[in-house]
Motif scaffolding. Sequence first.
Motif, PDB file in Angstrom:
ATOM      1  N   PHE A   8       0.846  -1.183   0.000  1.00  0.00           N
ATOM      2  CA  PHE A   8       0.000   0.000   0.000  1.00  0.00           C
ATOM      3  C   PHE A   8       0.891   1.246   0.000  1.00  0.00           C
ATOM      4  O   PHE A   8       2.020   1.207   0.484  1.00  0.00           O
ATOM      5  CB  PHE A   8      -0.878   0.040   1.256  1.00  0.00           C
ATOM      6  N   TYR A  28       0.489   5.126   1.546  1.00  0.00           N
ATOM      7  CA  TYR A  28      -0.273   6.073   2.340  1.00  0.00           C
ATOM      8  C   TYR A  28       0.343   7.457   2.146  1.00  0.00           C
ATOM      9  O   TYR A  28       1.541   7.585   1.883  1.00  0.00           O
ATOM     10  CB  TYR A  28      -0.219   5.706   3.827  1.00  0.00           C
ATOM     11  N   ARG A  53      -4.510  14.103   8.410  1.00  0.00           N
ATOM     12  CA  ARG A  53      -4.218  12.780   8.927  1.00  0.00           C
ATOM     13  C   ARG A  53      -3.694  11.871   7.840  1.00  0.00           C
ATOM     14  O   ARG A  53      -3.886  12.127   6.646  1.00  0.00           O
ATOM     15  CB  ARG A  53      -5.459  12.183   9.589  1.00  0.00           C
ATOM     16  N   LEU A  54      -3.021  10.837   8.247  1.00  0.00           N
ATOM     17  CA  LEU A  54      -2.515   9.823   7.325  1.00  0.00           C
ATOM     18  C   LEU A  54      -3.687   9.129   6.635  1.00  0.00           C
ATOM     19  O   LEU A  54      -4.672   8.758   7.283  1.00  0.00           O
ATOM     20  CB  LEU A  54      -1.702   8.814   8.144  1.00  0.00           C
ATOM     21  N   LEU A 100      -4.972   6.450   3.171  1.00  0.00           N
ATOM     22  CA  LEU A 100      -4.610   5.503   2.126  1.00  0.00           C
ATOM     23  C   LEU A 100      -4.651   6.181   0.765  1.00  0.00           C
ATOM     24  O   LEU A 100      -5.613   6.876   0.432  1.00  0.00           O
ATOM     25  CB  LEU A 100      -5.588   4.331   2.152  1.00  0.00           C
ATOM     26  N   HIS A 102       1.804  -5.677   4.183  1.00  0.00           N
ATOM     27  CA  HIS A 102       1.119  -6.663   5.005  1.00  0.00           C
ATOM     28  C   HIS A 102       1.398  -8.041   4.415  1.00  0.00           C
ATOM     29  O   HIS A 102       1.260  -8.241   3.201  1.00  0.00           O
ATOM     30  CB  HIS A 102      -0.390  -6.392   5.013  1.00  0.00           C
ATOM     31  N   ASN A 162      -2.009  -9.540  11.126  1.00  0.00           N
ATOM     32  CA  ASN A 162      -2.953  -8.560  10.595  1.00  0.00           C
ATOM     33  C   ASN A 162      -2.461  -7.132  10.802  1.00  0.00           C
ATOM     34  O   ASN A 162      -3.254  -6.194  10.756  1.00  0.00           O
ATOM     35  CB  ASN A 162      -4.327  -8.744  11.245  1.00  0.00           C
ATOM     36  N   LYS A 163      -1.179  -6.980  11.047  1.00  0.00           N
ATOM     37  CA  LYS A 163      -0.663  -5.630  11.217  1.00  0.00           C
ATOM     38  C   LYS A 163      -0.083  -5.122   9.910  1.00  0.00           C
ATOM     39  O   LYS A 163       0.334  -5.884   9.040  1.00  0.00           O
ATOM     40  CB  LYS A 163       0.415  -5.590  12.303  1.00  0.00           C
ATOM     41  N   LEU A 164      -0.075  -3.811   9.787  1.00  0.00           N
ATOM     42  CA  LEU A 164       0.496  -3.159   8.619  1.00  0.00           C
ATOM     43  C   LEU A 164       1.848  -2.587   9.046  1.00  0.00           C
ATOM     44  O   LEU A 164       1.935  -1.906  10.076  1.00  0.00           O
ATOM     45  CB  LEU A 164      -0.437  -2.041   8.175  1.00  0.00           C
ATOM     46  N   PHE A 174       4.957  -0.146   8.229  1.00  0.00           N
ATOM     47  CA  PHE A 174       5.220   1.065   7.456  1.00  0.00           C
ATOM     48  C   PHE A 174       6.712   1.293   7.261  1.00  0.00           C
ATOM     49  O   PHE A 174       7.526   0.942   8.127  1.00  0.00           O
ATOM     50  CB  PHE A 174       4.640   2.297   8.170  1.00  0.00           C
ATOM     51  N   ARG A 195     -12.065  -3.603  13.704  1.00  0.00           N
ATOM     52  CA  ARG A 195     -10.653  -3.651  14.073  1.00  0.00           C
ATOM     53  C   ARG A 195     -10.181  -2.262  14.475  1.00  0.00           C
ATOM     54  O   ARG A 195     -10.531  -1.257  13.845  1.00  0.00           O
ATOM     55  CB  ARG A 195      -9.799  -4.166  12.923  1.00  0.00           C
ATOM     56  N   TYR A 220      -6.479  -0.276  15.767  1.00  0.00           N
ATOM     57  CA  TYR A 220      -5.025  -0.380  15.853  1.00  0.00           C
ATOM     58  C   TYR A 220      -4.460   0.822  16.607  1.00  0.00           C
ATOM     59  O   TYR A 220      -4.967   1.936  16.483  1.00  0.00           O
ATOM     60  CB  TYR A 220      -4.393  -0.372  14.458  1.00  0.00           C
ATOM     61  N   TYR A 225      -0.692   2.752  16.889  1.00  0.00           N
ATOM     62  CA  TYR A 225       0.659   2.904  16.364  1.00  0.00           C
ATOM     63  C   TYR A 225       1.340   4.031  17.124  1.00  0.00           C
ATOM     64  O   TYR A 225       0.692   4.922  17.671  1.00  0.00           O
ATOM     65  CB  TYR A 225       0.635   3.273  14.877  1.00  0.00           C
ATOM     66  N   PRO A 258       4.993   5.153  11.128  1.00  0.00           N
ATOM     67  CA  PRO A 258       4.222   4.589  12.246  1.00  0.00           C
ATOM     68  C   PRO A 258       4.717   3.193  12.602  1.00  0.00           C
ATOM     69  O   PRO A 258       4.939   2.361  11.714  1.00  0.00           O
ATOM     70  CB  PRO A 258       2.801   4.549  11.695  1.00  0.00           C
ATOM     71  N   PHE A 308       3.844  -0.249  14.707  1.00  0.00           N
ATOM     72  CA  PHE A 308       2.706  -0.991  15.251  1.00  0.00           C
ATOM     73  C   PHE A 308       2.901  -1.260  16.734  1.00  0.00           C
ATOM     74  O   PHE A 308       3.977  -1.673  17.176  1.00  0.00           O
ATOM     75  CB  PHE A 308       2.577  -2.314  14.499  1.00  0.00           C
ATOM     76  N   TYR A 323      -3.329  -4.394  18.220  1.00  0.00           N
ATOM     77  CA  TYR A 323      -4.609  -4.234  17.560  1.00  0.00           C
ATOM     78  C   TYR A 323      -5.668  -5.123  18.215  1.00  0.00           C
ATOM     79  O   TYR A 323      -5.368  -6.129  18.860  1.00  0.00           O
ATOM     80  CB  TYR A 323      -4.520  -4.479  16.046  1.00  0.00           C
ATOM     81  N   GLU A 326      -3.029  -9.001  18.922  1.00  0.00           N
ATOM     82  CA  GLU A 326      -1.593  -8.950  18.664  1.00  0.00           C
ATOM     83  C   GLU A 326      -0.988  -7.751  19.372  1.00  0.00           C
ATOM     84  O   GLU A 326      -1.590  -6.682  19.417  1.00  0.00           O
ATOM     85  CB  GLU A 326      -1.330  -8.856  17.155  1.00  0.00           C
ATOM     86  N   THR A 377      -7.396  -5.716   5.953  1.00  0.00           N
ATOM     87  CA  THR A 377      -6.111  -5.323   6.538  1.00  0.00           C
ATOM     88  C   THR A 377      -5.365  -4.475   5.534  1.00  0.00           C
ATOM     89  O   THR A 377      -5.250  -4.834   4.368  1.00  0.00           O
ATOM     90  CB  THR A 377      -5.281  -6.570   6.875  1.00  0.00           C
ATOM     91  N   GLY A 378      -4.846  -3.393   5.970  1.00  0.00           N
ATOM     92  CA  GLY A 378      -4.122  -2.515   5.067  1.00  0.00           C
ATOM     93  C   GLY A 378      -4.931  -1.291   4.699  1.00  0.00           C
ATOM     94  O   GLY A 378      -4.365  -0.281   4.309  1.00  0.00           O
ATOM     95  N   GLU A 379      -6.229  -1.355   4.828  1.00  0.00           N
ATOM     96  CA  GLU A 379      -7.072  -0.202   4.522  1.00  0.00           C
ATOM     97  C   GLU A 379      -7.474   0.447   5.844  1.00  0.00           C
ATOM     98  O   GLU A 379      -8.599   0.296   6.323  1.00  0.00           O
ATOM     99  CB  GLU A 379      -8.275  -0.635   3.707  1.00  0.00           C
ATOM    100  N   LEU A 380      -6.510   1.127   6.417  1.00  0.00           N
ATOM    101  CA  LEU A 380      -6.702   1.736   7.730  1.00  0.00           C
ATOM    102  C   LEU A 380      -7.161   3.176   7.600  1.00  0.00           C
ATOM    103  O   LEU A 380      -6.699   3.906   6.717  1.00  0.00           O
ATOM    104  CB  LEU A 380      -5.394   1.698   8.531  1.00  0.00           C
ATOM    105  N   PHE A 416      -7.062   6.492   9.778  1.00  0.00           N
ATOM    106  CA  PHE A 416      -6.332   6.999  10.934  1.00  0.00           C
ATOM    107  C   PHE A 416      -7.023   8.190  11.582  1.00  0.00           C
ATOM    108  O   PHE A 416      -7.714   8.980  10.913  1.00  0.00           O
ATOM    109  CB  PHE A 416      -4.927   7.443  10.514  1.00  0.00           C
TER     110      PHE A 416
END
Lengths: 109, 114
Positions: free
Chosen positions: A34, A36, A43-44, A46, A90, A95-97, A99, B31, B33, B35, B43, B45, B48, B56, B100-103, B105
């Motif tokens: 991805f 971002y 804000r951050l 996607l 990922h 399930n963590k991203l 960066f 979900r 998270y 960071y 960021p 982690f 989450y 995790e 996952t990945g489409e967060l 913030f």
Amino acid sequence: AQRVTQPEKLLSVFKGAPVELKCNYSYSGSPELFWYVQYSRQRLQLLLRHISRESIKGFTADLNKGETSFHLKKPFAQEEDSAMYYCAFHGGATNKLIFGTGTLLAVQP
Amino acid sequence: DTGVSQNPRHKITKRGQNVTFRCDPISEHNRLYWYRQTLGQGPEFLTYFQNEAQLEKSRLLSDRFSAERPKGSFSTLEIQRTEQGDSAMYLCASSLAGKTGELFFGEGSRLTVL
């Protein structure tokens, strides 16, 4: 270890010039990548996902598994593209991203 | 729904004090998270949740850090006995499971430990 590398902290280009923000990852499986973006005082958010193969705001990124890269490209930079760009990864059971450290893109008039 | 909200936005505290941050995710997101971001870094982690379960945790999350999401909605991140090294921006994000990945913030909570 899973890792994302963005080798450039700063990329400065002139308006209208092509842009390529580099991203490399370390992972032996099939990753999801991805980009971002964080504009000033925002804000951050996607920007795009490799799965969708889309072009957002003129930006594209292709996953190159052979080179383990996911570089972000735009043929003609605009001043409003100036922002911090983060590559994110990922992969596997987590399930963590994860960066990268980010690249600041500065588009000069 | 105005997106993910975090408060306080800024917190200045003295070393050794406890601080708590709150995150309200997008309502339909299951979900959540946390960071941490320091100057010049991306960021990192921390942890989450899926609904109320903390699934995790990073090794970055020392014993002084604890996060909860008691009803599967908002979450809190508490730091006990703060140290100067805890100074950072604490970011919260939410997403749908399976994306996952489409967060999405929040604006972050900036902690300064004196």
